[in-house]
Write an enzyme that holds these catalytic residues in place. Sequence first.
Site, short mmCIF file in Angstrom:
data_model
loop_
_atom_site.label_atom_id
_atom_site.label_comp_id
_atom_site.label_asym_id
_atom_site.label_seq_id
_atom_site.Cartn_x
_atom_site.Cartn_y
_atom_site.Cartn_z
N SER A 43 9.00 5.46 -12.15
CA SER A 43 8.55 5.21 -13.53
C SER A 43 8.52 3.72 -13.86
O SER A 43 8.73 3.33 -15.01
CB SER A 43 9.47 5.94 -14.53
OG SER A 43 9.48 7.31 -14.28
N ASN B 44 12.66 0.98 1.72
CA ASN B 44 11.72 1.96 1.18
C ASN B 44 11.55 3.18 2.09
O ASN B 44 11.19 4.26 1.62
CB ASN B 44 10.38 1.30 0.89
CG ASN B 44 10.44 0.44 -0.37
OD1 ASN B 44 11.44 0.46 -1.09
ND2 ASN B 44 9.40 -0.33 -0.63
N HIS C 259 -3.15 -1.68 5.22
CA HIS C 259 -3.05 -2.31 3.90
C HIS C 259 -2.10 -3.49 4.00
O HIS C 259 -0.97 -3.47 3.53
CB HIS C 259 -2.54 -1.28 2.88
CG HIS C 259 -2.52 -1.78 1.46
ND1 HIS C 259 -3.63 -2.31 0.85
CD2 HIS C 259 -1.52 -1.82 0.54
CE1 HIS C 259 -3.30 -2.65 -0.39
NE2 HIS C 259 -2.03 -2.37 -0.60
#
Length: 321
Positions: free
Chosen positions: A12, A97, A177
């Site tokens: 969020s 991550n 990416h």
Amino acid sequence: MKQNPKISLIGSGNIGGTLAHLISLRELGDIVLFDVTEGVPQGKALDLMQAGTIAGSDIKIKGTNDYKDIEGSDAIIITAGLPRKPGMSRDDLISINTGIMKTVAANVKKYAPDAFVIVITNPLDVMVYVMLKESGLPHNKVIGMAGVLDSSRFNLFLAEEFKVSVSNVNSMVLGGHGDAMVPLARYSTISGVPIPDLIKMGLSSNENIEKIIDRTRNGGGEIVALLKTGSAYYAPAASAIEMLESYLKDKRQILTCAAHLQGEYGVHDLYVGVPIMIGKEGVLKVIELQLTAEEKALFDKSVEGVKKLIETIKEMIKSYY
């Protein structure tokens, strides 16, 4: 009354909040906004619902810290993870991550195994791979947001160079990416006219286009350096929305995304940015472009970079072997 699709946003932060706002404005579905930090998703959900009254949106938004609330989601977008800071590459984030993505994947597998999953967390090509391997979802239902964003940056810089509307520009960026991505001028057009042809007409030069290609490769880093305390979020969110909408509405758009390749482009069991068709079943087709020897060499170099990153975290991925 027809039930809205259920869209869960894992994370969020800036991207997650922007995603929720765009989904609400477009009325794509009801939203579950998840975060591990108590109060943050609940506060943003309330703020966004109040904004929705002004926009006339009846979309429901629930903020939560409980993964159980994502149960039965039709689509999930994952932004959870440590963001880039000045001086960091996307690849510097890999260890932290990866751990976060393993936790997310386990909960997606438990509560929403039929969802279409879009991963945004960096380093993207590795994180979406972790999601696939740890969740056990079908490869056509797990993709990464990469090429749409990279192409949007290429589009902007080309529009500025040729002094045309961005709506006239359609560009192509392949590969991982990261800094070795492959913007393809030959497959990029202004109102259907290929960039190389426009160069021949004297409207630009090879030197200028090369500068634009380099700027595109460093597009995310440029924003990180300017912001100093975070990374891009408006364009990444808008890019993911385009992918989501193609899935939910079965638009069958051809978009460049990080897709799981199984022999296409000579690549096996890796996520790499390529054009794919997205519809109601997820990835409907991988589009294989005919590359020149020079383009293929650049693409292969980008793929090798992704392979090396995967090697660094394979011990952390239980399903790797």
